[in-house]
Structures are given as structure tokens and as C-alpha cells.
Design an enzyme around this catalytic site. Structure first.
Site, PDB file in Angstrom:
ATOM      1  N   THR A  17       8.492  -6.215   9.645  1.00 57.63           N
ATOM      2  CA  THR A  17       9.449  -6.145  10.757  1.00 57.63           C
ATOM      3  C   THR A  17      10.546  -7.201  10.653  1.00 57.63           C
ATOM      4  O   THR A  17      11.570  -7.082  11.328  1.00 57.63           O
ATOM      5  CB  THR A  17       8.715  -6.311  12.111  1.00 57.63           C
ATOM      6  OG1 THR A  17       7.646  -7.236  11.908  1.00 57.63           O
ATOM      7  CG2 THR A  17       8.180  -4.996  12.620  1.00 57.63           C
ATOM      8  N   ARG A 117       8.499 -11.322  21.570  1.00 59.65           N
ATOM      9  CA  ARG A 117       7.978 -10.721  22.807  1.00 59.65           C
ATOM     10  C   ARG A 117       7.599  -9.266  22.591  1.00 59.65           C
ATOM     11  O   ARG A 117       6.991  -8.631  23.445  1.00 59.65           O
ATOM     12  CB  ARG A 117       9.019 -10.848  23.917  1.00 59.65           C
ATOM     13  CG  ARG A 117       9.143 -12.303  24.343  1.00 59.65           C
ATOM     14  CD  ARG A 117      10.413 -12.593  25.092  1.00 59.65           C
ATOM     15  NE  ARG A 117      10.665 -14.025  25.088  1.00 59.65           N
ATOM     16  CZ  ARG A 117      10.788 -14.780  26.167  1.00 59.65           C
ATOM     17  NH1 ARG A 117      10.722 -14.243  27.365  1.00 59.65           N
ATOM     18  NH2 ARG A 117      11.014 -16.058  26.062  1.00 59.65           N
ATOM     19  N   ASN A 118       7.956  -8.733  21.426  1.00 64.15           N
ATOM     20  CA  ASN A 118       7.557  -7.369  21.074  1.00 64.15           C
ATOM     21  C   ASN A 118       6.227  -7.341  20.316  1.00 64.15           C
ATOM     22  O   ASN A 118       5.777  -6.265  19.921  1.00 64.15           O
ATOM     23  CB  ASN A 118       8.634  -6.718  20.204  1.00 64.15           C
ATOM     24  CG  ASN A 118       9.923  -6.461  20.982  1.00 64.15           C
ATOM     25  OD1 ASN A 118       9.941  -5.665  21.913  1.00 64.15           O
ATOM     26  ND2 ASN A 118      11.002  -7.153  20.636  1.00 64.15           N
ATOM     27  N   LYS A 145       9.549 -22.204  17.463  1.00 68.32           N
ATOM     28  CA  LYS A 145       9.515 -22.745  16.102  1.00 68.32           C
ATOM     29  C   LYS A 145      10.928 -23.247  15.758  1.00 68.32           C
ATOM     30  O   LYS A 145      11.882 -22.589  16.162  1.00 68.32           O
ATOM     31  CB  LYS A 145       9.088 -21.656  15.113  1.00 68.32           C
ATOM     32  CG  LYS A 145       7.709 -21.068  15.412  1.00 68.32           C
ATOM     33  CD  LYS A 145       7.453 -19.813  14.567  1.00 68.32           C
ATOM     34  CE  LYS A 145       6.209 -19.084  15.051  1.00 68.32           C
ATOM     35  NZ  LYS A 145       5.951 -17.809  14.355  1.00 68.32           N
ATOM     36  N   ASP A 170       6.062 -16.672   7.009  1.00 61.76           N
ATOM     37  CA  ASP A 170       7.074 -16.306   6.012  1.00 61.76           C
ATOM     38  C   ASP A 170       8.391 -17.051   6.247  1.00 61.76           C
ATOM     39  O   ASP A 170       9.310 -16.922   5.448  1.00 61.76           O
ATOM     40  CB  ASP A 170       7.364 -14.798   6.063  1.00 61.76           C
ATOM     41  CG  ASP A 170       8.077 -14.404   7.343  1.00 61.76           C
ATOM     42  OD1 ASP A 170       7.639 -14.857   8.421  1.00 61.76           O
ATOM     43  OD2 ASP A 170       9.073 -13.666   7.268  1.00 61.76           O
TER      44      ASP A 170
HETATM   45  C1  G6P Z   1      10.033 -13.636  15.413  1.00 63.22           C
HETATM   46  C2  G6P Z   1      10.992 -13.131  14.374  1.00 63.22           C
HETATM   47  C3  G6P Z   1      12.426 -13.431  14.766  1.00 63.22           C
HETATM   48  C4  G6P Z   1      12.698 -12.941  16.175  1.00 63.22           C
HETATM   49  C5  G6P Z   1      11.724 -13.598  17.150  1.00 63.22           C
HETATM   50  C6  G6P Z   1      11.907 -13.102  18.580  1.00 63.22           C
HETATM   51  O1  G6P Z   1       9.946 -15.012  15.316  1.00 63.22           O
HETATM   52  O2  G6P Z   1      10.723 -13.740  13.119  1.00 63.22           O
HETATM   53  O3  G6P Z   1      13.269 -12.778  13.844  1.00 63.22           O
HETATM   54  O4  G6P Z   1      14.025 -13.251  16.564  1.00 63.22           O
HETATM   55  O5  G6P Z   1      10.402 -13.285  16.741  1.00 63.22           O
HETATM   56  O6  G6P Z   1      11.576 -11.745  18.612  1.00 63.22           O
HETATM   57  P1  G6P Z   1      11.824 -10.783  19.864  1.00 63.22           P
HETATM   58  O7  G6P Z   1      11.116  -9.523  19.440  1.00 63.22           O
HETATM   59  O8  G6P Z   1      11.167 -11.427  21.047  1.00 63.22           O
HETATM   60  O9  G6P Z   1      13.282 -10.655  20.029  1.00 63.22           O
HETATM   61 MG    MG Z   2       7.887 -14.275  10.393  1.00 65.06          MG
END
Ligand code: G6P
Ligand code: MG
Length: 215
Positions: A17, A117-118, A145, A170
């Protein structure tokens, strides 16, 4: 033997993703005429939604109202959710199910430390929700982070010290978070990029042999 735990990141570790986040951010950046390349993408891996948006707007020297900020974040998330519709177990990265099986059979606890959040929706699509003993709530963690908070939240939920936990990431920001938490960091990706990691593997294959069994 002391209890051990493995704390996984999600995007780019369990499933690809990270690429969908990239596509959605690039689309948003392009709509604003702000250039967005692979290097920007590396920086944004692991970084929360609003912080990522702030980075892109800053890159384009753009200031927007709070309403527009909310609407841009909403647009990116909508595009991302469209991209992950239909995510299924075939989207698991190679070696992940073997890693879960090894951890269960050796009595380790398994946690998730994703800033997304997904995450609950992605875990459900991948049919791996039940593999986790604890999933951190990204919305409830004050500092994202590279701060160590989300990894420490999982360790706390398990009642473990950092030295009993392995983190798998990663993202550069994610590896920094694991190391700041005082944990062993296994990077998934390119060793030339994830320089702070204790070990780097190209994919999750090899985690049991090269990381878990020697920890
Ligand atoms: C993870 C991904 C990021 C993303 C963040 C927030 O850390 O590595 O690329 O921006 O989650 O994700 P969201 O689904 O809440 O926008
Ligand atoms: Mg990651």
C-alpha cells in the site's frame, strides 16, 4: 525465556500500500502543480497524513486556509481509499504469512504500529486482523514517526520493555522511530536507504531465519 514481541509497520511491510499512498499523494501534488517524485515519496513513507500534506505544500511554497487543508487531506484519502478497494490476501507481500506462523508457533506477541487511520480496513481486506494481539490506534498517538511513541505504545500494551521487541519497517522515519524507542530494527527495502536499521532484508521473506530466530 523472556516474552518477545514483533511490532510490524503495515504499508510497505505487510502489503504494498506504500505504492498506493505514493500514487494518491502524487495525484494531489500534480493537481496543485507541485512536483512530487520518488525522493519525496521516500521522505513521506511512515509520515502521517497532515504532516505529509504540510510537506507537499511547503515544497510548493503554498499556504492554504484551514478549510482548504482539510479538503486536500480529504481528497487524498478518498483517492487512497479508492485504490485500496478490493485489497485481498493476494496483496500480502511474500513471506508475511510464514512470519506470522513462526511468531505464533514460538509464542511471540504480534503488534501493529501503523500511522495509517486506514489500517483496520487494510487488515480486514487482507484477512489478517486476527493475527494481531494489539493494533495501535494511530489517531490516539500524539507524536508520529520518527518519534518513538507508536512503537512504545505497543510495547506498553504488551507490558514489555523495548529490549524485548523487534520492529519491522520500510520507512526511514519508521526505522528512526524504532531505534529511538530502543528496539531492534529490521528494515524491509534497500540497505543504502535504511541506514539506521540493525538489519535490512529486501522483502519479509527471511524474517524468521535472519531476524526472529537470532533475536
Ligand atoms: C503510513 C504510510 C504513510 C501515510 C500514513 C497515514 O505511515 O506509510 O504513507 O501517509 O500512514 O496514512 P492515512 O491512511 O491515515 O492517511
Ligand atoms: Mg511503511
Amino acid at each position: 525465556m523472556a516474552q518477545k514481541a514483533c511490532i510490524f509497520d503495515l504499508d510497505g511491510v505487510i502489503t504494498d500500500t506504500a505504492h498506493y499512498h505514493f500514487l494518491a499523494w502524487r495525484r494531489l501534488a500534480q493537481s496543485l502543480n507541485i512536483p512530487f517524485d520518488e525522493e519525496d515519496n521516500h521522505r513521506l513513507k511512515g509520515v502521517g497524513r497532515m504532516e505529509s500534506l504540510a510537506y507537499i505544500l511547503d515544497k510548493g511554497a503554498r499556504t492554504v486556509s484551514d478549510d482548504e487543508l482539510a479538503s486536500l487531506a480529504h481528497q487524498k484519502n478518498k483517492d487512497y481509499q479508492d485504490l485500496i478497494t478490493g485489497i485481498s490476501p493476494t496483496d500480502l507481500l511474500p513471506g508475511i504469512l510464514d512470519a506470522f506462523a513462526w511468531l505464533k508457533s514460538h509464542g511471540w506477541l504480534v503488534g501493529l504500529a501503523s500511522a495509517s487511520r486506514n489500517a483496520p480496513q487494510v487488515l480486514a481486506g487482507l484477512k489478517i486482523t486476527e493475527q494481531f494481539d494489539y493494533v495501535a490506534d494511530a489517531g490516539a498517538i500524539p507524536n508520529g514517526k520518527p518519534a518513538p511513541d507508536i512503537f512504545l505504545d505497543v510495547a506498553k500494551a504488551f507490558g514489555l520493555s523495548a529490549s524485548q521487541c523487534v520492529g519491522v519497517e520500510d520507512a526511514v522515519a519508521g526505522i528512526t522511530a524504532i531505534k529511538s524507542a530502543g528496539m531492534y530494527a529490521a528494515g524491509i527495502g534497500d540497505a543504502a536507504v535504511l541506514t539506521e536499521a540493525d538489519i535490512v532484508l529486501p522483502t519479509p521473506e527471511g524474517l524468521p531465519e535472519q531476524v526472529f530466530s537470532i533475536f
